[in-house]
Design an enzyme around this catalytic site. Sequence first.
Site, short mmCIF file in Angstrom:
data_model
loop_
_atom_site.label_atom_id
_atom_site.label_comp_id
_atom_site.label_asym_id
_atom_site.label_seq_id
_atom_site.Cartn_x
_atom_site.Cartn_y
_atom_site.Cartn_z
N TYR A 1 14.16 30.44 7.17
CA TYR A 1 13.07 31.76 7.35
C TYR A 1 12.81 31.59 8.38
O TYR A 1 13.08 30.90 9.77
CB TYR A 1 11.62 30.58 7.27
N LYS B 1 1.22 -0.99 -0.17
CA LYS B 1 0.14 -0.45 0.10
C LYS B 1 0.99 1.61 0.16
O LYS B 1 1.89 1.23 0.06
CB LYS B 1 -0.90 0.04 1.42
#
Length: 388
Positions: free
Chosen positions: A260, A32
């Site tokens: 940042y 999956k």
Amino acid sequence: MTRAIVDLDAIGHNTTVLTGAAGRAQVMAVVKANGFGHGSVPVARAALAHGASWLGVTSLREAMELRGAGIGAPILMWLYAPDDVLDEALLADVDISVSSARALEALGRTAGRLGRAAAVHLKADTGLSRAGATAADWPHLLTVAGKMQAAGLITVRGLWSHLATAEDPADPGLHRQLLDFGHARAEAAAAGFTGPLIHLANSAAALQLPQARFDLVRPGIALYGVEPIPGRSFGLRPAMTLESTVILTKRVAPGAGVSYGHDHVVERETTLALVPAGYADGVPRRVTGRAEVTVHGVRRPIVGRVAMDQVVVDVGDLPVSAGDRVVLFGAGGPSVDEWAAWADTNPHEILTGIGGRVPRCYRGRSAGKTISTRSPSRPEECALMAPS
Ligand SMILES: *Cc1c(COP(=O)(O)O)cnc(C)c1O
């Protein structure tokens, strides 16, 4: 640039470890979420070539990707809504998990319309409280299934459940789940279901709980080489190496703010290396201030905030220059387990978080025969990089 090197020989080796541990039980390779980020088709092929006989996926879309690649092995899918159109699953011979009479009846209508029986695995909720019928609803599900099987609308191919605490064999909840699964099986047998495959075990249970192995085990994380049980090793080999390239370096003076918000300020003169891997590539934003990468064989910290597309590594006085290789995790670098600890999560989230734009490059004996349909990589992206 950033790429994930997937060693299909490691997938093969891990499958062999799991088939060995499974004894007489068959192995369902759980592929999956794009094979836990490794590429579902190449992983499925490598696992099937090394003794797995079933594939497990979450959604119909994932199942159809495998069928679309020409994989004919039995596939079980386990999440959908009762109103989802599952015609393709029946037509492509994809087995479907069923947790409720409502879902079973919807499947019966599809089967009647197509003139084709649906292969189902009835799921019991034995204590995880996610999918599966509770003990109270299980008898009704069995009754409906019995009628529909007699009418030729379904074939009950499996009886199954999923464990909540398989890593800890001393957990009382685990023993309650095993007992409740026993009751669910006994009721199913009394209702006439004596032939279906019985399955319960994920990676941890497949490796350490013989009483949970039954006919089939469903390993996911172990297939990819992450040891599922804290403090125990089964000789699994990590299949993925996430690597990147330094694209710029600069010498900076004390006081320079990095990334940042200037959460990090350089304390002494150092070299900063820019690495083009950010949270869109699977570097979790919350590892700021904790994570390290390997460059020139040395562990160096990621400094400042992780941005969407890039991070900055403080390489100190190492003679690093643009073009040098950086290992984020895998062979020659930190482990996926370390990344999981830095990000306060599990290895599954690290692996499945590797972004869709990161090329997957396959290595190993079976790699030449493999094509990933999800993220086809251009050959130049996967050329061997000179070690730095
Ligand atoms: C994901 C999943 C597995 C595999 O679990 P691991 O702990 O990764 O081995 C097995 N069964 C079901 C139902 C799953 O959803």
